[in-house]
Design a protein around this motif. Structure first.
Motif, PDB file in Angstrom:
ATOM      1  N   UNK A 121       0.851  -1.188   0.000  1.00 22.83           N
ATOM      2  CA  UNK A 121       0.000   0.000   0.000  1.00 22.83           C
ATOM      3  C   UNK A 121       0.892   1.244   0.000  1.00 22.83           C
ATOM      4  N   UNK A 122       0.621   2.148  -0.931  1.00 21.79           N
ATOM      5  CA  UNK A 122       1.348   3.414  -1.005  1.00 21.79           C
ATOM      6  C   UNK A 122       0.549   4.477  -0.247  1.00 21.79           C
ATOM      7  N   UNK A 123       1.071   4.885   0.925  1.00 21.83           N
ATOM      8  CA  UNK A 123       0.343   5.791   1.814  1.00 21.83           C
ATOM      9  C   UNK A 123       0.738   7.249   1.579  1.00 21.83           C
ATOM     10  N   UNK A 124      -0.247   8.135   1.690  1.00 21.91           N
ATOM     11  CA  UNK A 124      -0.009   9.586   1.710  1.00 21.91           C
ATOM     12  C   UNK A 124      -0.832  10.163   2.856  1.00 21.91           C
ATOM     13  N   UNK A 125      -0.234  11.041   3.649  1.00 17.31           N
ATOM     14  CA  UNK A 125      -0.936  11.672   4.770  1.00 17.31           C
ATOM     15  C   UNK A 125      -0.935  13.179   4.550  1.00 17.31           C
ATOM     16  N   UNK A 126      -2.138  13.754   4.521  1.00 18.74           N
ATOM     17  CA  UNK A 126      -2.331  15.187   4.313  1.00 18.74           C
ATOM     18  C   UNK A 126      -2.982  15.786   5.550  1.00 18.74           C
ATOM     19  N   UNK A 127      -2.971  17.116   5.643  1.00 16.05           N
ATOM     20  CA  UNK A 127      -3.694  17.809   6.711  1.00 16.05           C
ATOM     21  C   UNK A 127      -4.664  18.808   6.090  1.00 16.05           C
ATOM     22  N   UNK A 128      -5.816  19.019   6.712  1.00 16.44           N
ATOM     23  CA  UNK A 128      -6.835  19.907   6.145  1.00 16.44           C
ATOM     24  C   UNK A 128      -6.653  21.351   6.612  1.00 16.44           C
ATOM     25  N   UNK A 129      -7.398  22.238   6.003  1.00 14.97           N
ATOM     26  CA  UNK A 129      -7.384  23.640   6.447  1.00 14.97           C
ATOM     27  C   UNK A 129      -8.156  23.816   7.746  1.00 14.97           C
ATOM     28  N   UNK A 130      -9.223  23.047   7.908  1.00 11.49           N
ATOM     29  CA  UNK A 130     -10.025  23.098   9.147  1.00 11.49           C
ATOM     30  C   UNK A 130     -10.089  21.703   9.745  1.00 11.49           C
ATOM     31  N   UNK A 131     -10.272  21.633  11.066  1.00  8.81           N
ATOM     32  CA  UNK A 131     -10.271  20.348  11.748  1.00  8.81           C
ATOM     33  C   UNK A 131     -11.420  19.458  11.304  1.00  8.81           C
ATOM     34  N   UNK A 132     -12.522  20.061  10.815  1.00  9.96           N
ATOM     35  CA  UNK A 132     -13.693  19.275  10.399  1.00  9.96           C
ATOM     36  C   UNK A 132     -13.860  19.229   8.884  1.00  9.96           C
ATOM     37  N   UNK A 133     -12.821  19.609   8.147  1.00 11.01           N
ATOM     38  CA  UNK A 133     -12.902  19.653   6.684  1.00 11.01           C
ATOM     39  C   UNK A 133     -12.777  18.251   6.099  1.00 11.01           C
ATOM     40  N   UNK A 134     -13.777  17.832   5.338  1.00 12.30           N
ATOM     41  CA  UNK A 134     -13.739  16.524   4.661  1.00 12.30           C
ATOM     42  C   UNK A 134     -14.043  16.711   3.167  1.00 12.30           C
ATOM     43  N   UNK A 135     -13.576  17.826   2.608  1.00  5.31           N
ATOM     44  CA  UNK A 135     -13.992  18.185   1.245  1.00  5.31           C
ATOM     45  C   UNK A 135     -12.907  17.975   0.189  1.00  5.31           C
ATOM     46  N   UNK A 136     -11.725  17.498   0.572  1.00  6.19           N
ATOM     47  CA  UNK A 136     -10.644  17.354  -0.406  1.00  6.19           C
ATOM     48  C   UNK A 136     -10.943  16.144  -1.292  1.00  6.19           C
ATOM     49  N   UNK A 137     -11.164  16.317  -2.594  1.00  5.72           N
ATOM     50  CA  UNK A 137     -11.672  15.226  -3.445  1.00  5.72           C
ATOM     51  C   UNK A 137     -10.704  14.061  -3.625  1.00  5.72           C
ATOM     52  N   UNK A 138      -9.394  14.308  -3.594  1.00  9.28           N
ATOM     53  CA  UNK A 138      -8.445  13.215  -3.838  1.00  9.28           C
ATOM     54  C   UNK A 138      -8.170  12.349  -2.619  1.00  9.28           C
ATOM     55  N   UNK A 139      -8.749  12.710  -1.478  1.00 15.84           N
ATOM     56  CA  UNK A 139      -8.524  11.961  -0.231  1.00 15.84           C
ATOM     57  C   UNK A 139      -9.464  10.759  -0.165  1.00 15.84           C
ATOM     58  N   UNK A 140      -8.948   9.627   0.323  1.00 16.47           N
ATOM     59  CA  UNK A 140      -9.740   8.401   0.434  1.00 16.47           C
ATOM     60  C   UNK A 140     -10.412   8.253   1.801  1.00 16.47           C
ATOM     61  N   UNK A 141      -9.793   8.779   2.853  1.00 11.91           N
ATOM     62  CA  UNK A 141     -10.369   8.686   4.199  1.00 11.91           C
ATOM     63  C   UNK A 141      -9.897   9.875   5.023  1.00 11.91           C
ATOM     64  N   UNK A 142     -10.801  10.401   5.846  1.00  8.11           N
ATOM     65  CA  UNK A 142     -10.490  11.532   6.710  1.00  8.11           C
ATOM     66  C   UNK A 142     -10.545  11.098   8.176  1.00  8.11           C
ATOM     67  N   UNK A 143      -9.599  11.565   8.966  1.00  8.47           N
ATOM     68  CA  UNK A 143      -9.709  11.499  10.419  1.00  8.47           C
ATOM     69  C   UNK A 143      -9.980  12.929  10.852  1.00  8.47           C
ATOM     70  N   UNK A 144     -11.249  13.207  11.152  1.00  5.45           N
ATOM     71  CA  UNK A 144     -11.698  14.573  11.380  1.00  5.45           C
ATOM     72  C   UNK A 144     -12.122  14.770  12.833  1.00  5.45           C
ATOM     73  N   UNK A 145     -12.059  16.017  13.266  1.00  5.43           N
ATOM     74  CA  UNK A 145     -12.466  16.391  14.623  1.00  5.43           C
ATOM     75  C   UNK A 145     -13.685  17.283  14.491  1.00  5.43           C
TER      76      UNK A 145
END
Length: 304
Positions: A121-145
């Motif tokens: 598995x080729x992993x990539x870890x990104x961070x959002x602009x807001x803690x509850x942002x789940x709008x980034x289209x290329x992301x497969x899963x979000x860990x959101x607050x």
């Protein structure tokens, strides 16, 4: 002793995660009476009590919690083994977007274990602009607050958050120690996003004439802890993301009193991504790792 049935073990593991029979029944697609029956059969086979009456409900005994923790690890291991030995295994790219604090303080210190289990598995870890942002289209899963309200997404609670004051030992020495809740007002209050958590803690501890709207606001927990470790004030932090700093003595917890945060950590997946082949093993690994951490923290508290 004969090995308990897998169905009974799954009933126990689900009850331990959710804390209620009806939620376990919903997850396992069983009736509540069927789940209760499985738990009673498991107690009979094991020869010790797993459950105890608490008010009008039931909860795991201390021995039951320890056994459920071991069962969780065993079932996860069996599930992972099945994934690993399937023809072709699990592979491909998987992009995770995680809040900066959770990413730096927890995920980045654990993620190598997942990579070792699934090396293709080729992993990539990104961070959002807001803690509850789940709008980034290329992301497969979000860990959101957030509050759990993300329409058109699969949403799973990972863990609740309990906040309590945390500060550096050097700060305690500099201000002459903290013996009562009102003493926190003798230094800067460090906030995550807003003043709400400190306001609720000061109200819980009945600190009179307290103005929580003072101090410094930060956009993520990593910054809050960095300031607290540097002795810039006292943070309203949680044990999960603060565990490493607490165990190393860079932060201390002057009070036992904690508040449950109005927001929690969730695994959030767009419904169009719910069939991603890496999602099930990642979800299982994440659940297992967080359960291990919670069990370890509970064991430390019980020994104190």
């Amino acid at each position: 002793m004969r090995i308990p049935s897998t169905q009974a073990l799954r009933a126990l593991e689900s009850f331990a995660r959710h804390g209620s029979v009806w939620r376990a029944a919903e997850e396992l697609h069983l009736t509540r009476s069927a789940v209760s029956h499985q738990l009673r059969l498991l107690e009979r086979d094991l020869g010790f009590e797993l459950l105890e009456r608490v008010g009008k409900g039931v909860a795991l005994t201390a021995r039951g919690r320890r056994y459920a923790h071991d069962v969780h690890k065993a079932l996860t291991m069996l599930g992972d083994a099945g994934m690993q030995y399937r023809e072709g295994g699990i592979g491909g790219s998987f992009r995770i977007c995680c809040t900066p604090g959770f990413a730096s303080l927890w995920l980045c210190t654990h993620i190598a274990a997942f990579q070792e289990m699934y090396p293709d598995v080729s992993l990539s870890i990104l961070t959002p602009r807001r803690l509850d942002d789940v709008s980034i289209p290329e992301v497969d899963a979000f860990i959101a607050f957030g509050d759990g309200n993300w329409p058109n997404h699969s949403v799973e609670l990972l863990c609740d958050v309990r906040f309590t004051p945390l500060c550096s030992p050097s700060l305690l020495n500099r201000i002459g120690g903290i013996s009562k809740p009102a003493d926190v007002l003798r230094t800067n209050l460090l906030h995550l996003n807003d003043f709400e958590d400190w306001a609720r803690w000061l109200a819980l501890t009945k600190v009179e004439n307290a103005d929580p709207a003072t101090g410094i606001i930060f956009s993520d927990m990593n910054l809050v802890f960095s300031a607290a470790i540097a002795g810039q004030g006292i943070a309203m932090g949680d044990e999960l993301t603060g565990q490493k700093a607490l165990s190393e003595g860079r932060l201390v917890r002057p009070f036992d009193m904690a508040i449950r945060a109005s927001r929690s950590y969730y695994l959030v997946v767009d419904l169009t991504k719910k069939d991603h082949p890496v999602l099930p093993p990642f979800r299982d690994w994440l659940r297992s790792s967080l359960a291990d951490e919670a069990a370890d923290a509970q064991g430390v508290r019980e020994r104190l």
